[in-house]
Design an enzyme around this catalytic site. Structure first.
Site, PDB file in Angstrom:
ATOM      1  N   CYS A   1      -0.773   7.591  -2.218  1.00  0.00           N
ATOM      2  CA  CYS A   1      -1.354   6.916  -1.059  1.00  0.00           C
ATOM      3  C   CYS A   1      -2.121   7.903  -0.184  1.00  0.00           C
ATOM      4  O   CYS A   1      -2.870   7.505   0.692  1.00  0.00           O
ATOM      5  CB  CYS A   1      -0.269   6.219  -0.251  1.00  0.00           C
ATOM      6  SG  CYS A   1       0.980   7.337   0.450  1.00  0.00           S
TER       7      CYS A   1
ATOM      8  N   ARG B   1       0.391  10.617  13.552  1.00  0.00           N
ATOM      9  CA  ARG B   1       1.614  10.140  12.915  1.00  0.00           C
ATOM     10  C   ARG B   1       2.407   9.284  13.896  1.00  0.00           C
ATOM     11  O   ARG B   1       2.113   9.236  15.074  1.00  0.00           O
ATOM     12  CB  ARG B   1       2.484  11.336  12.465  1.00  0.00           C
ATOM     13  CG  ARG B   1       1.883  12.184  11.357  1.00  0.00           C
ATOM     14  CD  ARG B   1       1.799  11.465  10.024  1.00  0.00           C
ATOM     15  NE  ARG B   1       3.009  10.735   9.686  1.00  0.00           N
ATOM     16  CZ  ARG B   1       4.120  11.301   9.198  1.00  0.00           C
ATOM     17  NH1 ARG B   1       4.161  12.598   8.971  1.00  0.00           N
ATOM     18  NH2 ARG B   1       5.178  10.564   8.917  1.00  0.00           N
TER      19      ARG B   1
ATOM     20  N   ARG C   1      -7.946   8.712   3.168  1.00  0.00           N
ATOM     21  CA  ARG C   1      -8.916   7.696   2.745  1.00  0.00           C
ATOM     22  C   ARG C   1      -9.796   7.273   3.918  1.00  0.00           C
ATOM     23  O   ARG C   1     -11.031   7.236   3.806  1.00  0.00           O
ATOM     24  CB  ARG C   1      -8.168   6.472   2.192  1.00  0.00           C
ATOM     25  CG  ARG C   1      -9.042   5.261   1.914  1.00  0.00           C
ATOM     26  CD  ARG C   1      -8.192   4.050   1.564  1.00  0.00           C
ATOM     27  NE  ARG C   1      -7.295   3.667   2.645  1.00  0.00           N
ATOM     28  CZ  ARG C   1      -7.643   2.930   3.694  1.00  0.00           C
ATOM     29  NH1 ARG C   1      -8.886   2.497   3.803  1.00  0.00           N
ATOM     30  NH2 ARG C   1      -6.772   2.631   4.631  1.00  0.00           N
ATOM     31  N   ARG C   2      -9.168   6.974   5.045  1.00  0.00           N
ATOM     32  CA  ARG C   2      -9.941   6.582   6.227  1.00  0.00           C
ATOM     33  C   ARG C   2     -10.767   7.746   6.740  1.00  0.00           C
ATOM     34  O   ARG C   2     -11.936   7.591   7.110  1.00  0.00           O
ATOM     35  CB  ARG C   2      -8.989   6.079   7.321  1.00  0.00           C
ATOM     36  CG  ARG C   2      -8.321   4.757   7.004  1.00  0.00           C
ATOM     37  CD  ARG C   2      -7.258   4.405   8.019  1.00  0.00           C
ATOM     38  NE  ARG C   2      -6.595   3.145   7.685  1.00  0.00           N
ATOM     39  CZ  ARG C   2      -5.331   2.869   7.959  1.00  0.00           C
ATOM     40  NH1 ARG C   2      -4.568   3.783   8.557  1.00  0.00           N
ATOM     41  NH2 ARG C   2      -4.806   1.702   7.627  1.00  0.00           N
TER      42      ARG C   2
ATOM     43  N   ARG D   1       1.485   5.350  18.058  1.00  0.00           N
ATOM     44  CA  ARG D   1       0.064   5.698  17.907  1.00  0.00           C
ATOM     45  C   ARG D   1      -0.782   5.100  19.023  1.00  0.00           C
ATOM     46  O   ARG D   1      -1.682   5.757  19.559  1.00  0.00           O
ATOM     47  CB  ARG D   1      -0.428   5.230  16.536  1.00  0.00           C
ATOM     48  CG  ARG D   1       0.279   5.928  15.380  1.00  0.00           C
ATOM     49  CD  ARG D   1      -0.264   5.492  14.036  1.00  0.00           C
ATOM     50  NE  ARG D   1       0.618   5.946  12.945  1.00  0.00           N
ATOM     51  CZ  ARG D   1       0.266   6.032  11.679  1.00  0.00           C
ATOM     52  NH1 ARG D   1      -0.954   5.686  11.308  1.00  0.00           N
ATOM     53  NH2 ARG D   1       1.112   6.457  10.762  1.00  0.00           N
TER      54      ARG D   1
ATOM     55  N   LYS E   1       0.807  -1.219   0.000  1.00  0.00           N
ATOM     56  CA  LYS E   1       0.000   0.000   0.000  1.00  0.00           C
ATOM     57  C   LYS E   1       0.845   1.276   0.000  1.00  0.00           C
ATOM     58  O   LYS E   1       0.360   2.343  -0.353  1.00  0.00           O
ATOM     59  CB  LYS E   1      -0.962   0.020   1.190  1.00  0.00           C
ATOM     60  CG  LYS E   1      -0.325   0.207   2.548  1.00  0.00           C
ATOM     61  CD  LYS E   1      -1.376   0.184   3.647  1.00  0.00           C
ATOM     62  CE  LYS E   1      -0.772   0.395   5.021  1.00  0.00           C
ATOM     63  NZ  LYS E   1      -0.192   1.731   5.207  1.00  0.00           N
ATOM     64  N   ASP E   2       2.130   1.165   0.375  1.00  0.00           N
ATOM     65  CA  ASP E   2       3.010   2.333   0.388  1.00  0.00           C
ATOM     66  C   ASP E   2       3.664   2.592  -0.961  1.00  0.00           C
ATOM     67  O   ASP E   2       4.307   3.633  -1.153  1.00  0.00           O
ATOM     68  CB  ASP E   2       4.125   2.155   1.431  1.00  0.00           C
ATOM     69  CG  ASP E   2       3.617   2.218   2.857  1.00  0.00           C
ATOM     70  OD1 ASP E   2       2.557   2.846   3.080  1.00  0.00           O
ATOM     71  OD2 ASP E   2       4.268   1.641   3.747  1.00  0.00           O
TER      72      ASP E   2
END
Length: 317
Positions: free
Chosen positions: A241, A148, A130-131, A154, A82-83
């Site tokens: 992304c 971040r 996106r989220r 996190r 995905k990156d």
């Protein structure tokens, strides 16, 4: 045959887990090969005081590794698929895409447990546009905040009370042993994943045929087709992304017994108020064609206006 391989990886715990996994698989298949890890720091790792979208969405976590491979410092780079930008630098190639562990997004909220149970105005942390867009589409009353840092950082911020909930990839939490922290896996109907989420990509030099042949055993053919459709979708909409685009391809068996591919995607505005979402199905052999056709369909439906608006907004920032 090569006696030594150097794998390039970011130094985060998740990236190291991924590289160690590939290292162990290679060593299982070729017990005569010495596999070494070389850790590197990418732009995305260095800049932690700004949202990812503001510092550039493409190649934030891959460029330094790719340059090291071009320069001959490493033989292989292991990435979260995905990156990876849809365009791979000249001279490099994605040699293998592994089986997807889990494509989903996880809500982590010790107090409220689920997205539905979050109170109005609850603070939800994510680094992903996106989220953010898809969650706001379902819960426009929530307060979405940037988040971040690596997975451990996190989670610590959540535990320290900075957020009521955070959203992370299911695969990353499982790989690092945090599966028990997941309080809800967001349904695909609410939040479509990022391109290739949950799968690993092994990148090599295109000319290094020996290494490419060696690593063929890591390739998952089913995931390769899913990734082809998803990455072609992203390529057509020209999103990195860090744009509110989700796409998810799933293999299926048709009534006649043939293998088909179902691809569902969404383009959403940053506030979640406008969403263009659809699904297309076709032959596994037409994976890229399905991804491209679905992208054009959503762009024509109104997604192109959203992409232009986001581009202008990010340019101003």
């Amino acid at each position: 045959m090569k006696q030594k391989l150097i794998i390039g990886t970011r130094s985060s715990k998740l990236a190291l887990w991924q590289a160690e996994y590939v290292k162990s698989e290679i060593e299982k298949h070729f017990d005569f090969i010495d596999v070494e890890l070389k850790t590197m720091t990418t732009k995305g790792d260095k800049i932690l005081d700004a949202p990812l979208a503001k510092i550039g969405g493409k190649g934030l976590f891959t460029k330094e590794l790719e340059q090291a491979m071009i320069d001959g410092e490493i033989d292989i780079a292991v990435h979260s698929l995905k990156d990876m930008p849809t365009a791979v630098p000249k001279g490099l190639v994605i040699t293998a895409i592994t089986k997807r562990l889990d494509a989903g997004d996880a809500l982590v909220s010790p107090k409220y447990k689920t997205l539905e149970n979050l109170p109005e105005g609850a603070k939800v942390g994510t680094s992903s546009l996106r989220r953010r867009a898809q969650i706001l589409a379902a819960r426009p009353d929530l307060t979405m905040l940037d988040l971040r840092g690596n997975v451990n950082t996190r989670i610590n911020k959540l535990d320290n009370g900075e957020y009521d909930a955070i959203v992370l990839a299911v695969a990353g939490l499982k790989r690092l042993g945090f599966a028990d922290r997941i309080t809800e896996i967001l349904p695909i109907s609410v939040c479509l994943p990022a391109v290739g989420q949950g799968a690993l990509a092994i990148e090599t030099r295109e000319s290094d045929i020996e290494v490419r042949d060696m690593l063929g055993f890591l390739e998952n053919e089913e995931m390769e087709q899913c990734a082809a459709a998803e990455r072609e979708f992203l390529s057509v909409v020209e999103g990195g992304c860090q744009v509110p685009v989700g796409v998810y391809a799933t293999p299926m068996i048709a009534k006649d017994g043939s293998s088909i591919l179902s691809v569902e995607a969404v383009i959403a505005s940053l506030d979640g108020k406008r969403r263009y979402r659809d699904r297309m199905t076709g032959s596994m052999d037409d994976a890229k064609k399905i991804g491209a056709e679905l992208a054009n369909k959503l762009l024509d439906a109104g997604g192109i206006a959203i992409m232009h608006e986001i581009g202008l907004l990010l340019d101003r920032k």
